[in-house]
Design a protein around this motif. Structure first.
Motif, PDB file in Angstrom:
ATOM      1  N   ARG A   1      -6.147   8.981  -1.759  1.00  0.00           N
ATOM      2  CA  ARG A   1      -5.993   9.077  -3.221  1.00  0.00           C
ATOM      3  C   ARG A   1      -7.238   8.521  -3.888  1.00  0.00           C
ATOM      4  N   PRO A   2      -7.656   9.121  -4.998  1.00  0.00           N
ATOM      5  CA  PRO A   2      -8.877   8.686  -5.681  1.00  0.00           C
ATOM      6  C   PRO A   2      -8.851   7.235  -6.155  1.00  0.00           C
ATOM      7  N   ASP A   3      -7.661   6.656  -6.357  1.00  0.00           N
ATOM      8  CA  ASP A   3      -7.577   5.270  -6.812  1.00  0.00           C
ATOM      9  C   ASP A   3      -7.559   4.268  -5.659  1.00  0.00           C
ATOM     10  N   ASN A   4      -7.714   4.743  -4.424  1.00  0.00           N
ATOM     11  CA  ASN A   4      -7.726   3.863  -3.251  1.00  0.00           C
ATOM     12  C   ASN A   4      -9.180   3.586  -2.862  1.00  0.00           C
ATOM     13  N   ALA A   5      -9.838   2.761  -3.667  1.00  0.00           N
ATOM     14  CA  ALA A   5     -11.268   2.479  -3.482  1.00  0.00           C
ATOM     15  C   ALA A   5     -11.580   1.870  -2.122  1.00  0.00           C
ATOM     16  N   ALA A   6     -10.705   1.021  -1.612  1.00  0.00           N
ATOM     17  CA  ALA A   6     -10.960   0.382  -0.316  1.00  0.00           C
ATOM     18  C   ALA A   6     -11.014   1.417   0.805  1.00  0.00           C
ATOM     19  N   SER A   7     -10.087   2.367   0.815  1.00  0.00           N
ATOM     20  CA  SER A   7     -10.092   3.397   1.853  1.00  0.00           C
ATOM     21  C   SER A   7     -11.275   4.348   1.703  1.00  0.00           C
TER      22      SER A   7
ATOM     23  N   ALA B   1      -9.701  21.320  -3.046  1.00  0.00           N
ATOM     24  CA  ALA B   1      -9.291  22.283  -4.074  1.00  0.00           C
ATOM     25  C   ALA B   1      -7.838  22.711  -3.906  1.00  0.00           C
ATOM     26  N   ALA B   2      -7.323  22.633  -2.689  1.00  0.00           N
ATOM     27  CA  ALA B   2      -5.942  23.028  -2.428  1.00  0.00           C
ATOM     28  C   ALA B   2      -4.948  21.892  -2.667  1.00  0.00           C
ATOM     29  N   LEU B   3      -5.434  20.695  -2.994  1.00  0.00           N
ATOM     30  CA  LEU B   3      -4.571  19.526  -3.139  1.00  0.00           C
ATOM     31  C   LEU B   3      -4.630  18.980  -4.555  1.00  0.00           C
ATOM     32  N   THR B   4      -3.651  18.186  -4.896  1.00  0.00           N
ATOM     33  CA  THR B   4      -3.619  17.528  -6.192  1.00  0.00           C
ATOM     34  C   THR B   4      -3.771  16.034  -5.985  1.00  0.00           C
ATOM     35  N   ASP B   5      -4.677  15.402  -6.707  1.00  0.00           N
ATOM     36  CA  ASP B   5      -4.852  13.953  -6.684  1.00  0.00           C
ATOM     37  C   ASP B   5      -5.118  13.396  -5.289  1.00  0.00           C
ATOM     38  N   THR B   6      -5.910  14.119  -4.507  1.00  0.00           N
ATOM     39  CA  THR B   6      -6.246  13.663  -3.162  1.00  0.00           C
ATOM     40  C   THR B   6      -7.680  14.051  -2.838  1.00  0.00           C
TER      41      THR B   6
ATOM     42  N   ALA C   1       0.810  -1.227   0.000  1.00  0.00           N
ATOM     43  CA  ALA C   1       0.000   0.000   0.000  1.00  0.00           C
ATOM     44  C   ALA C   1       0.837   1.268   0.000  1.00  0.00           C
ATOM     45  N   GLY C   2       2.153   1.151   0.009  1.00  0.00           N
ATOM     46  CA  GLY C   2       3.029   2.311   0.068  1.00  0.00           C
ATOM     47  C   GLY C   2       2.832   3.289  -1.066  1.00  0.00           C
ATOM     48  N   LYS C   3       2.335   2.801  -2.195  1.00  0.00           N
ATOM     49  CA  LYS C   3       2.104   3.700  -3.328  1.00  0.00           C
ATOM     50  C   LYS C   3       1.119   4.796  -2.966  1.00  0.00           C
ATOM     51  N   PHE C   4       0.265   4.533  -1.991  1.00  0.00           N
ATOM     52  CA  PHE C   4      -0.729   5.523  -1.606  1.00  0.00           C
ATOM     53  C   PHE C   4      -0.140   6.626  -0.733  1.00  0.00           C
ATOM     54  N   ILE C   5       1.024   6.384  -0.129  1.00  0.00           N
ATOM     55  CA  ILE C   5       1.598   7.409   0.739  1.00  0.00           C
ATOM     56  C   ILE C   5       3.021   7.804   0.351  1.00  0.00           C
ATOM     57  N   GLY C   6       3.542   7.284  -0.725  1.00  0.00           N
ATOM     58  CA  GLY C   6       4.821   7.733  -1.245  1.00  0.00           C
ATOM     59  C   GLY C   6       6.049   7.203  -0.535  1.00  0.00           C
ATOM     60  N   VAL C   7       5.963   6.039   0.085  1.00  0.00           N
ATOM     61  CA  VAL C   7       7.122   5.435   0.737  1.00  0.00           C
ATOM     62  C   VAL C   7       7.795   4.507  -0.264  1.00  0.00           C
ATOM     63  N   GLU C   8       9.088   4.709  -0.466  1.00  0.00           N
ATOM     64  CA  GLU C   8       9.818   4.012  -1.522  1.00  0.00           C
ATOM     65  C   GLU C   8      10.467   2.694  -1.095  1.00  0.00           C
TER      66      GLU C   8
END
Length: 189
Positions: A150-156, A173-178, A52-59
């Motif tokens: 994130r919009p692609d995290n349907a489960a959350s 409105a102040a955020l991107t892709d969230t 699930a790290g893709k949803f929070i940017g952990v590499e």
């Protein structure tokens, strides 16, 4: 690969660690036990971030450790923080985490949910977050909290809906892709 910093506390430090952990409120539901995070929880957290790290940017695992430590540091620095989720009858086995923090750059405190692959699809995120929200809105005195999803995290997004969150278009409105899902302590405005 396990890194040296992932080792449990040394014997001479365990009493100090236990004293700090005892300051974190323990929450229980019919099935779940929510408690302070422990170093022993980190492998499960790293496993969560592998999927699930893709949803929070952990590499990688090092980034995961830094993220885990920063979340846990919220308790002594802010008076609120994450809870590790475990079964009531197996409180040492981490099923997931309820992140409850105020990250750098965020305009307000956030609550979230993260589960191991084995714990998903069993209502655990909803049950654990409901308990955390009740404590946050009760004894902790919060009146609103957000979940950044994130919009692609349907489960959350589905969990947020089950918990009664409402979308906050102004904050989004102040955020991107969230998406911003807002939880209210009382009746919604």
């Amino acid at each position: 690969m396990t890194h040296p910093w992932e080792t449990p506390p040394r014997p001479e430090h365990r009493a100090t660690v236990a004293a700090f952990a005892a300051l974190v409120p323990v929450l229980e539901t019919d099935r779940l036990h929510l408690r302070a995070p422990r170093v022993a929880d980190f492998p499960a957290y790293a496993e969560i971030l592998e999927t699930a790290g893709k949803f929070i940017g952990v590499e990688d695992r090092t980034d995961a450790w830094i993220d885990f430590m920063q979340m846990a540091a919220q308790w002594p620095l802010r008076g609120f923080g994450p809870w590790s989720i475990a079964w009531r009858d197996a409180p040492d086995t981490m099923l997931g985490l309820i992140p409850f923090d105020h990250e750098a750059g965020d305009p307000e405190p956030e609550i979230g949910w993260m589960l191991t692959a084995a714990a998903r699809g069993r209502g655990i995120a909803t049950e654990a977050t409901r308990a955390a929200l009740a404590h946050a809105f009760g004894p902790m005195g919060f009146t609103t909290l957000v979940a950044y999803i994130r919009p692609d995290n349907a489960a959350s997004i589905a969990v947020a809906g089950r918990l009664g969150a409402t979308r906050d278009a102004v904050a989004e409105a102040a955020l991107t892709d969230t998406q911003v899902h807002r939880f209210h302590a009382g009746p919604r405005p």
